[in-house]
Design a protein around this motif. Structure first.
Motif, PDB file in Angstrom:
ATOM      1  N   ALA A  34      72.154  27.505 143.131  1.00 24.34           N
ATOM      2  CA  ALA A  34      72.557  26.698 141.985  1.00 24.34           C
ATOM      3  C   ALA A  34      71.361  25.940 141.416  1.00 24.34           C
ATOM      4  O   ALA A  34      71.144  25.908 140.194  1.00 24.34           O
ATOM      5  CB  ALA A  34      73.671  25.731 142.392  1.00 24.34           C
ATOM      6  N   ARG A  35      70.568  25.341 142.293  1.00 26.50           N
ATOM      7  CA  ARG A  35      69.405  24.583 141.822  1.00 26.50           C
ATOM      8  C   ARG A  35      68.396  25.493 141.136  1.00 26.50           C
ATOM      9  O   ARG A  35      67.761  25.115 140.146  1.00 26.50           O
ATOM     10  CB  ARG A  35      68.754  23.851 143.002  1.00 26.50           C
ATOM     11  CG  ARG A  35      69.570  22.662 143.516  1.00 26.50           C
ATOM     12  CD  ARG A  35      68.764  21.845 144.523  1.00 26.50           C
ATOM     13  NE  ARG A  35      69.430  20.617 144.906  1.00 26.50           N
ATOM     14  CZ  ARG A  35      70.085  20.430 146.050  1.00 26.50           C
ATOM     15  NH1 ARG A  35      70.141  21.419 146.943  1.00 26.50           N
ATOM     16  NH2 ARG A  35      70.673  19.283 146.316  1.00 26.50           N
ATOM     17  N   ALA A  36      68.226  26.710 141.646  1.00 28.30           N
ATOM     18  CA  ALA A  36      67.291  27.654 141.030  1.00 28.30           C
ATOM     19  C   ALA A  36      67.754  28.040 139.636  1.00 28.30           C
ATOM     20  O   ALA A  36      66.951  28.122 138.694  1.00 28.30           O
ATOM     21  CB  ALA A  36      67.140  28.892 141.916  1.00 28.30           C
ATOM     22  N   LEU A  37      69.057  28.295 139.484  1.00 25.63           N
ATOM     23  CA  LEU A  37      69.581  28.658 138.161  1.00 25.63           C
ATOM     24  C   LEU A  37      69.453  27.487 137.196  1.00 25.63           C
ATOM     25  O   LEU A  37      69.069  27.662 136.031  1.00 25.63           O
ATOM     26  CB  LEU A  37      71.045  29.096 138.291  1.00 25.63           C
ATOM     27  CG  LEU A  37      71.671  29.776 137.064  1.00 25.63           C
ATOM     28  CD1 LEU A  37      72.792  30.727 137.493  1.00 25.63           C
ATOM     29  CD2 LEU A  37      72.215  28.759 136.063  1.00 25.63           C
ATOM     30  N   ILE A  38      69.757  26.273 137.672  1.00 17.24           N
ATOM     31  CA  ILE A  38      69.648  25.088 136.826  1.00 17.24           C
ATOM     32  C   ILE A  38      68.194  24.894 136.379  1.00 17.24           C
ATOM     33  O   ILE A  38      67.920  24.598 135.209  1.00 17.24           O
ATOM     34  CB  ILE A  38      70.168  23.842 137.578  1.00 17.24           C
ATOM     35  CG1 ILE A  38      71.685  23.942 137.773  1.00 17.24           C
ATOM     36  CG2 ILE A  38      69.814  22.565 136.824  1.00 17.24           C
ATOM     37  CD1 ILE A  38      72.245  22.944 138.764  1.00 17.24           C
ATOM     38  N   ALA A  39      67.252  25.077 137.299  1.00 10.82           N
ATOM     39  CA  ALA A  39      65.834  24.925 136.964  1.00 10.82           C
ATOM     40  C   ALA A  39      65.400  25.969 135.938  1.00 10.82           C
ATOM     41  O   ALA A  39      64.617  25.674 135.022  1.00 10.82           O
ATOM     42  CB  ALA A  39      64.983  25.032 138.228  1.00 10.82           C
ATOM     43  N   GLU A  40      65.905  27.190 136.077  1.00 10.82           N
ATOM     44  CA  GLU A  40      65.570  28.251 135.116  1.00 10.82           C
ATOM     45  C   GLU A  40      66.101  27.902 133.726  1.00 10.82           C
ATOM     46  O   GLU A  40      65.411  28.081 132.713  1.00 10.82           O
ATOM     47  CB  GLU A  40      66.171  29.576 135.594  1.00 10.82           C
ATOM     48  CG  GLU A  40      65.769  30.768 134.751  1.00 10.82           C
ATOM     49  CD  GLU A  40      66.326  32.081 135.292  1.00 10.82           C
ATOM     50  OE1 GLU A  40      66.539  33.014 134.481  1.00 10.82           O
ATOM     51  OE2 GLU A  40      66.556  32.174 136.515  1.00 10.82           O
TER      52      GLU A  40
ATOM     53  N   GLU B 203      66.761  24.867 132.631  1.00 10.24           N
ATOM     54  CA  GLU B 203      66.024  23.709 132.119  1.00 10.24           C
ATOM     55  C   GLU B 203      64.673  24.129 131.552  1.00 10.24           C
ATOM     56  O   GLU B 203      64.250  23.647 130.493  1.00 10.24           O
ATOM     57  CB  GLU B 203      65.833  22.675 133.225  1.00 10.24           C
ATOM     58  CG  GLU B 203      65.093  21.431 132.762  1.00 10.24           C
ATOM     59  CD  GLU B 203      65.018  20.352 133.825  1.00 10.24           C
ATOM     60  OE1 GLU B 203      64.541  19.249 133.502  1.00 10.24           O
ATOM     61  OE2 GLU B 203      65.443  20.609 134.977  1.00 10.24           O
ATOM     62  N   ALA B 204      63.993  25.041 132.238  1.00 15.13           N
ATOM     63  CA  ALA B 204      62.708  25.514 131.741  1.00 15.13           C
ATOM     64  C   ALA B 204      62.859  26.232 130.403  1.00 15.13           C
ATOM     65  O   ALA B 204      62.004  26.132 129.522  1.00 15.13           O
ATOM     66  CB  ALA B 204      62.064  26.441 132.770  1.00 15.13           C
ATOM     67  N   HIS B 205      63.976  26.934 130.240  1.00 16.01           N
ATOM     68  CA  HIS B 205      64.226  27.676 129.007  1.00 16.01           C
ATOM     69  C   HIS B 205      64.658  26.762 127.866  1.00 16.01           C
ATOM     70  O   HIS B 205      64.216  26.929 126.716  1.00 16.01           O
ATOM     71  CB  HIS B 205      65.311  28.725 129.268  1.00 16.01           C
ATOM     72  CG  HIS B 205      65.620  29.590 128.077  1.00 16.01           C
ATOM     73  ND1 HIS B 205      66.564  29.229 127.130  1.00 16.01           N
ATOM     74  CD2 HIS B 205      65.132  30.805 127.679  1.00 16.01           C
ATOM     75  CE1 HIS B 205      66.640  30.175 126.209  1.00 16.01           C
ATOM     76  NE2 HIS B 205      65.779  31.136 126.525  1.00 16.01           N
ATOM     77  N   ASP B 206      65.515  25.771 128.178  1.00 14.77           N
ATOM     78  CA  ASP B 206      66.140  24.959 127.130  1.00 14.77           C
ATOM     79  C   ASP B 206      65.411  23.654 126.847  1.00 14.77           C
ATOM     80  O   ASP B 206      65.617  23.047 125.800  1.00 14.77           O
ATOM     81  CB  ASP B 206      67.587  24.621 127.516  1.00 14.77           C
ATOM     82  CG  ASP B 206      68.440  25.862 127.729  1.00 14.77           C
ATOM     83  OD1 ASP B 206      68.127  26.899 127.113  1.00 14.77           O
ATOM     84  OD2 ASP B 206      69.411  25.786 128.508  1.00 14.77           O
ATOM     85  N   GLY B 207      64.593  23.200 127.794  1.00 14.12           N
ATOM     86  CA  GLY B 207      63.921  21.928 127.609  1.00 14.12           C
ATOM     87  C   GLY B 207      64.698  20.738 128.124  1.00 14.12           C
ATOM     88  O   GLY B 207      64.221  19.605 128.067  1.00 14.12           O
TER      89      GLY B 207
ATOM     90  N   PRO C 185      69.711  32.006 131.465  1.00  9.68           N
ATOM     91  CA  PRO C 185      69.294  32.330 130.092  1.00  9.68           C
ATOM     92  C   PRO C 185      69.300  33.817 129.771  1.00  9.68           C
ATOM     93  O   PRO C 185      69.707  34.218 128.671  1.00  9.68           O
ATOM     94  CB  PRO C 185      67.875  31.746 130.019  1.00  9.68           C
ATOM     95  CG  PRO C 185      67.903  30.605 130.978  1.00  9.68           C
ATOM     96  CD  PRO C 185      68.782  31.049 132.110  1.00  9.68           C
ATOM     97  N   SER C 186      68.893  34.653 130.713  1.00  4.16           N
ATOM     98  CA  SER C 186      68.835  36.093 130.441  1.00  4.16           C
ATOM     99  C   SER C 186      70.209  36.733 130.325  1.00  4.16           C
ATOM    100  O   SER C 186      70.334  37.882 129.867  1.00  4.16           O
ATOM    101  CB  SER C 186      68.044  36.803 131.554  1.00  4.16           C
ATOM    102  OG  SER C 186      68.672  36.607 132.817  1.00  4.16           O
ATOM    103  N   GLU C 187      71.270  36.010 130.723  1.00  8.91           N
ATOM    104  CA  GLU C 187      72.622  36.562 130.703  1.00  8.91           C
ATOM    105  C   GLU C 187      73.459  36.012 129.551  1.00  8.91           C
ATOM    106  O   GLU C 187      74.652  36.309 129.456  1.00  8.91           O
ATOM    107  CB  GLU C 187      73.336  36.257 132.034  1.00  8.91           C
ATOM    108  CG  GLU C 187      72.609  36.731 133.270  1.00  8.91           C
ATOM    109  CD  GLU C 187      72.545  38.249 133.355  1.00  8.91           C
ATOM    110  OE1 GLU C 187      73.315  38.922 132.633  1.00  8.91           O
ATOM    111  OE2 GLU C 187      71.727  38.767 134.141  1.00  8.91           O
TER     112      GLU C 187
END
Length: 317
Positions: A19-25, A27-31, A83-85
């Protein structure tokens, strides 16, 4: 049409890491993060349900990473889609399944400028009720005189010192002062000592970034300021995580004092970004930060759905 998803519920160490990895991904994509720290903390403690979504009929095996995660409980719902999904109905399907596990009034955040998330919430019967500003400061405006944040003059009877993890009374004192300062805040004001203990295990926590304004003599606090310093591969961000003053000490200029202390401590980290979050309706705090040259960087909105919305949770993509 919404995607067909399978949900796995549980907050094992692996589930939380995914969950934390997906959230971090995201956040990196959306700002901005799609999920609050408080929601993840509550899921880790079993106070809210953590759901990991994978596509039905997808590749078998436990190694498959989730395409979305949802967190629900305590009257709140959080959702993040990899983001990729996105753009394939994943968000609609995950939200519908998450809402199916809910009863009563619900609240949810659409973080940052996020028309897609707001459209999903609107179709699910939610309406905006609260705003949150992310404010930013040009790091070049931080103090450049090398001042010691603990040497900033405090009023008589008070002293500045860093949180001491070896001093057991500090944790309880901070929780009591924080609860008093944020008594009307729906998230910050209900942090417990157990919550605080978990927060101190986060990789970004530094005791010297939590500065206490202590009564002298005595163990109680008049207020505190807490900085969240996140170090990436090529960027350091300092976020004013929480600054608060006990109501009985209001009117003494302690908010301004603690902000000066915060900026002096941030300057020691030489950050590339300086941010904070503040309720948009808290005009007094917004003016304080604007006076210190912070500007509104982005706006988020909290949405609410009544206990009986009369809306079908099966939504189109």
């Amino acid at each position: 049409m919404s995607a067909r998803l399978e949900a796995a519920e549980g907050a094992s160490d692996r589930a939380l890491a995914e969950a934390r990895a997906l959230i971090a991904e995201a956040e990196a994509h959306d700002g901005s993060s799609p999920v609050s720290d408080q929601a993840v903390l509550a899921a880790a403690q079993g106070q809210r349900a953590l759901l990991r979504f994978s596509e039905a009929g997808g590749a078998a095996g436990e190694a498959a990473a989730p395409v979305a995660i949802g967190i629900i409980g305590q009257g709140e719902i959080d959702l993040a889609v990899r983001p990729s999904e996105r753009g394939r109905g994943i968000g609609s399907a995950a939200l519908a399944q998450t809402l199916a596990r809910a009863d009563g009034e619900l609240r949810a955040w659409a973080h940052g400028e996020n028309p897609a998330a707001e459209a999903l919430l609107s179709r699910a019967g939610f309406a905006p009720v609260r705003s949150l500003f992310r404010m930013a400061l040009d790091p070049a405006l931080l103090p450049s005189d090398g001042r010691d944040p603990l040497a900033v003059p405090a009023p008589s009877g008070l002293r500045l010192r860093a949180f001491d993890p070896e001093r057991p009374a500090d944790a309880g004192a901070w929780v009591r002062a924080n609860a008093a300062a944020f008594a009307t805040h729906p998230e910050q004001g209900r942090i417990t000592e157990a919550d605080f203990a978990l927060m101190r295990q986060e990789p970004w926590f530094e005791p010297s970034d939590l500065i206490l304004l202590a009564e002298d003599p005595g163990a109680e606090l008049a207020g505190s300021t807490w900085i969240k310093t996140v170090r990436g591969d090529d960027e350091v961000e300092c976020e004013l995580y929480a600054v608060g003053v006990r109501p009985e000490h209001a009117g003494r200029g302690l908010g301004r004092l603690l902000l000066d202390v915060t900026l002096a401590r941030m300057a020691q980290h030489s950050p590339d970004r300086v941010t904070l979050y503040v309720d948009g309706e808290n005009e007094r705090a917004v003016r304080l930060y604007e006076h210190a040259s912070f500007t509104v960087d982005s706006r988020s909105r909290q949405w609410a759905r009544p206990a009986s919305s009369g809306v079908d949770d099966t939504m189109d993509a």
